[in-house]
Scaffold this motif. Sequence first.
Motif, PDB file in Angstrom:
ATOM      1  N   ALA A 202      78.058  14.974  65.046  1.00 34.61           N
ATOM      2  CA  ALA A 202      77.504  15.970  64.124  1.00 34.61           C
ATOM      3  C   ALA A 202      77.107  15.289  62.814  1.00 34.61           C
ATOM      4  N   ASN A 203      76.080  15.800  62.181  1.00 38.79           N
ATOM      5  CA  ASN A 203      75.589  15.233  60.926  1.00 38.79           C
ATOM      6  C   ASN A 203      76.419  15.767  59.765  1.00 38.79           C
ATOM      7  N   LEU A 204      77.399  14.993  59.334  1.00 39.69           N
ATOM      8  CA  LEU A 204      78.280  15.434  58.257  1.00 39.69           C
ATOM      9  C   LEU A 204      77.512  15.623  56.948  1.00 39.69           C
ATOM     10  N   THR A 205      76.416  14.889  56.797  1.00 38.23           N
ATOM     11  CA  THR A 205      75.620  14.989  55.572  1.00 38.23           C
ATOM     12  C   THR A 205      75.143  16.415  55.326  1.00 38.23           C
ATOM     13  N   SER A 206      74.838  17.137  56.394  1.00 35.72           N
ATOM     14  CA  SER A 206      74.267  18.474  56.255  1.00 35.72           C
ATOM     15  C   SER A 206      75.252  19.501  55.728  1.00 35.72           C
ATOM     16  N   TYR A 207      76.534  19.176  55.713  1.00 33.31           N
ATOM     17  CA  TYR A 207      77.528  20.137  55.242  1.00 33.31           C
ATOM     18  C   TYR A 207      77.676  20.129  53.722  1.00 33.31           C
ATOM     19  N   PHE A 208      76.969  19.204  53.056  1.00 32.62           N
ATOM     20  CA  PHE A 208      77.082  19.092  51.610  1.00 32.62           C
ATOM     21  C   PHE A 208      75.691  19.020  50.987  1.00 32.62           C
ATOM     22  N   PRO A 210      72.515  18.155  48.203  1.00 32.44           N
ATOM     23  CA  PRO A 210      71.988  16.944  47.553  1.00 32.44           C
ATOM     24  C   PRO A 210      72.735  16.607  46.265  1.00 32.44           C
ATOM     25  N   SER A 211      73.243  17.627  45.577  1.00 35.77           N
ATOM     26  CA  SER A 211      74.006  17.366  44.345  1.00 35.77           C
ATOM     27  C   SER A 211      75.262  16.553  44.637  1.00 35.77           C
ATOM     28  N   PHE A 212      75.855  16.793  45.803  1.00 37.79           N
ATOM     29  CA  PHE A 212      77.043  16.037  46.190  1.00 37.79           C
ATOM     30  C   PHE A 212      76.673  14.586  46.491  1.00 37.79           C
ATOM     31  N   TRP A 213      75.659  14.395  47.325  1.00 37.46           N
ATOM     32  CA  TRP A 213      75.323  13.035  47.774  1.00 37.46           C
ATOM     33  C   TRP A 213      74.651  12.205  46.687  1.00 37.46           C
ATOM     34  N   SER A 214      74.039  12.862  45.699  1.00 26.97           N
ATOM     35  CA  SER A 214      73.383  12.116  44.622  1.00 26.97           C
ATOM     36  C   SER A 214      74.341  11.719  43.512  1.00 26.97           C
ATOM     37  N   ASN A 215      75.540  12.285  43.530  1.00 30.58           N
ATOM     38  CA  ASN A 215      76.540  11.931  42.520  1.00 30.58           C
ATOM     39  C   ASN A 215      77.264  10.656  42.954  1.00 30.58           C
ATOM     40  N   PRO A 216      77.222   9.598  42.152  1.00 37.83           N
ATOM     41  CA  PRO A 216      77.811   8.314  42.570  1.00 37.83           C
ATOM     42  C   PRO A 216      79.286   8.398  42.945  1.00 37.83           C
ATOM     43  N   SER A 217      80.069   9.172  42.196  1.00 38.64           N
ATOM     44  CA  SER A 217      81.503   9.244  42.486  1.00 38.64           C
ATOM     45  C   SER A 217      81.796  10.154  43.675  1.00 38.64           C
ATOM     46  N   LEU A 218      81.106  11.291  43.770  1.00 37.59           N
ATOM     47  CA  LEU A 218      81.351  12.219  44.868  1.00 37.59           C
ATOM     48  C   LEU A 218      80.905  11.630  46.207  1.00 37.59           C
ATOM     49  N   SER A 219      79.803  10.928  46.213  1.00 36.83           N
ATOM     50  CA  SER A 219      79.269  10.386  47.458  1.00 36.83           C
ATOM     51  C   SER A 219      80.176   9.316  48.056  1.00 36.83           C
ATOM     52  N   LEU A 220      81.120   8.818  47.284  1.00 36.44           N
ATOM     53  CA  LEU A 220      82.059   7.807  47.776  1.00 36.44           C
ATOM     54  C   LEU A 220      83.319   8.426  48.381  1.00 36.44           C
ATOM     55  N   THR A 221      83.357   9.755  48.444  1.00 40.28           N
ATOM     56  CA  THR A 221      84.546  10.448  48.945  1.00 40.28           C
ATOM     57  C   THR A 221      84.929   9.968  50.339  1.00 40.28           C
ATOM     58  N   VAL A 261      79.855  22.839  40.077  1.00 41.64           N
ATOM     59  CA  VAL A 261      78.692  22.144  40.642  1.00 41.64           C
ATOM     60  C   VAL A 261      78.622  22.489  42.124  1.00 41.64           C
ATOM     61  N   ARG A 262      77.533  23.062  42.559  1.00 46.76           N
ATOM     62  CA  ARG A 262      77.448  23.498  43.964  1.00 46.76           C
ATOM     63  C   ARG A 262      77.307  22.277  44.868  1.00 46.76           C
ATOM     64  N   ILE A 263      78.381  21.960  45.588  1.00 45.70           N
ATOM     65  CA  ILE A 263      78.381  20.757  46.415  1.00 45.70           C
ATOM     66  C   ILE A 263      78.375  21.079  47.907  1.00 45.70           C
ATOM     67  N   TYR A 264      78.517  22.352  48.281  1.00 44.37           N
ATOM     68  CA  TYR A 264      78.427  22.750  49.685  1.00 44.37           C
ATOM     69  C   TYR A 264      78.015  24.212  49.778  1.00 44.37           C
ATOM     70  N   GLU A 265      77.686  24.650  51.018  1.00 48.08           N
ATOM     71  CA  GLU A 265      77.160  26.001  51.224  1.00 48.08           C
ATOM     72  C   GLU A 265      77.976  26.846  52.206  1.00 48.08           C
TER      73      GLU A 265
END
Length: 350
Positions: A202-208, A210-221, A261-265
């Motif tokens: 499954a594409n885990l990226t789709s669960y979060f 763009p604000s989540f993945w574009s944030n340098p600290s959050l994207s390293l989770t 900050v809206r990081i998921y839907e």
Amino acid sequence: MKSNPESESPHLLFPILSLLFLPCLSMSSPFSTNVLTHQFKEAPQFYNSPNCPSMSDPRICSEEAVHVAMTLDTTYIRGSMAAVLSVLQHSSCPENTFFHFVSSSDASLLRKTLSATFPYLNFQLYHFDDAVVSGLISTSIRSALDCPLNYARTYLPKLLPPCVKRVVYLDSDLVLVDDIAKLATTPLGENHVLAAPEYCNANLTSYFTPSFWSNPSLSLTFADRRACYFNTGVMVIDLERWRAGDYTAKIEEWMELQKRVRIYELGSLPPFLLVFAGNIVPVDHRWNQHGLGGDNFRGLCRDLHPGPVSLLHWSGKGKPWVRLDANRPCPLDALWAPYDLLHTPFSFDS
């Protein structure tokens, strides 16, 4: 596993109970209340196989029991009844199953309904205060996902007695066709908290967002773990380890960030993924044939995933009892129907 022939009579119906139906809409939307009447057939009594261990007292703390946790409300009570019946019917030691029901609805009414439908059921009902989590909930893509009770699984370690060390959490829109003890005894190793089927394709990226993945600290989770999607509707939970690690607080921290900050839907699932994805014990996919309710928008019919089946899960928008009542069932809804205990005015008892 044996049933009591005398309790199988379809005439054994308990009196009609008026159940308050509260559709969970957007947190900001007003809702109206409708009174629905449900009449359920009394379920058969099921007996232990000869090799089942005796449960110690008090039963609520028994280590010989398979402890099952579910949320219970008037909206999904028909599904819950079917789920409970399926667990008991396929268990080798049904009398050793203890159910922990969490509800924010009328406890006395739900208790009467359970006791009348399953007179021999081992269970405890716990009140969940919606206010505990309502301030942390952000609107999601489907209003049903915004119900506070949908987040109650996060608080199970606090709601259940400390003597309960392990529990199998089950959603209300599923049925088992295998012995739940096989799932409950999943080895969790030395330090894992959860076990569940995971889906690494499954594409885990789709669960979060763009604000989540574009944030340098959050994207390293997920940087230091092989994070995979898992469905939170079927989980084996080590409650002792959860309590020791205070994982409820960890999930709440992500929910608090989501308010800023809206990081998921998608409701209550993403915080679980953020905390646990990549750190769970994988369980065979047979224990969660999920997605049978279709997607979160249209609820279209779906087929089973390839492989054996131990649990059928109608996650998604479409629920089998709704589609059956509308005379628009999907083919797999026929597998849920035999567990439906609802007694309708149009059924004929022989």
